[in-house]
Design a protein around this motif. Sequence first.
Motif, PDB file in Angstrom:
ATOM      1  N   THR A  47      74.084  74.999  28.340  1.00  0.00           N
ATOM      2  CA  THR A  47      73.108  74.971  29.427  1.00  0.00           C
ATOM      3  C   THR A  47      71.743  75.428  28.944  1.00  0.00           C
ATOM      4  O   THR A  47      70.718  74.918  29.391  1.00  0.00           O
ATOM      5  CB  THR A  47      73.595  75.862  30.588  1.00  0.00           C
ATOM      6  N   THR A  53      76.946  72.824  30.545  1.00  0.00           N
ATOM      7  CA  THR A  53      76.828  71.917  31.678  1.00  0.00           C
ATOM      8  C   THR A  53      77.628  70.669  31.342  1.00  0.00           C
ATOM      9  O   THR A  53      77.387  70.033  30.306  1.00  0.00           O
ATOM     10  CB  THR A  53      75.354  71.539  31.944  1.00  0.00           C
ATOM     11  N   GLU A 109      77.570  79.254  28.224  1.00  0.00           N
ATOM     12  CA  GLU A 109      77.698  78.369  29.380  1.00  0.00           C
ATOM     13  C   GLU A 109      77.341  76.931  28.993  1.00  0.00           C
ATOM     14  O   GLU A 109      76.363  76.693  28.283  1.00  0.00           O
ATOM     15  CB  GLU A 109      76.778  78.837  30.508  1.00  0.00           C
ATOM     16  N   THR A 168      79.229  73.776  35.690  1.00  0.00           N
ATOM     17  CA  THR A 168      79.126  74.541  34.453  1.00  0.00           C
ATOM     18  C   THR A 168      80.451  75.254  34.191  1.00  0.00           C
ATOM     19  O   THR A 168      81.229  75.522  35.108  1.00  0.00           O
ATOM     20  CB  THR A 168      77.984  75.582  34.511  1.00  0.00           C
ATOM     21  N   THR A 220      82.243  78.117  31.015  1.00  0.00           N
ATOM     22  CA  THR A 220      81.927  79.014  29.907  1.00  0.00           C
ATOM     23  C   THR A 220      83.021  78.970  28.858  1.00  0.00           C
ATOM     24  O   THR A 220      84.209  78.962  29.174  1.00  0.00           O
ATOM     25  CB  THR A 220      81.759  80.458  30.425  1.00  0.00           C
TER      26      THR A 220
END
Length: 97
Positions: free
Chosen positions: A57, A34, A32, A25, A27
């Motif tokens: 995410t 994935t 965030e 992950t 940011t």
Amino acid sequence: MSSDVAPTVSALAINVTIPDELRWTATRRGEEFTLSTLNVRLLPDGRLAAKAYGRPTGGGRGTYVSFPVPDRPDLVALVAAAAGRAGELWAAHRGLG
């Protein structure tokens, strides 16, 4: 096309699914993501360049955002293996279908 005229290839790129166990992950702007896909390009000098792409995410239809690929041995190996496999597939092409 005449055999004495070589086509100019301006780009070679492949998309690679990142196996679940290698995903990470990251940011961006407080959200965030994935990372699940790599875009790998063959540069004119023969080196490879890669970017990772992912979705939020938390789900939803968020934008598909690119991130740098971390310099991890497992990801470096994935990129190299994918490039090698792509070369095999290109070399074995059967023409336009």
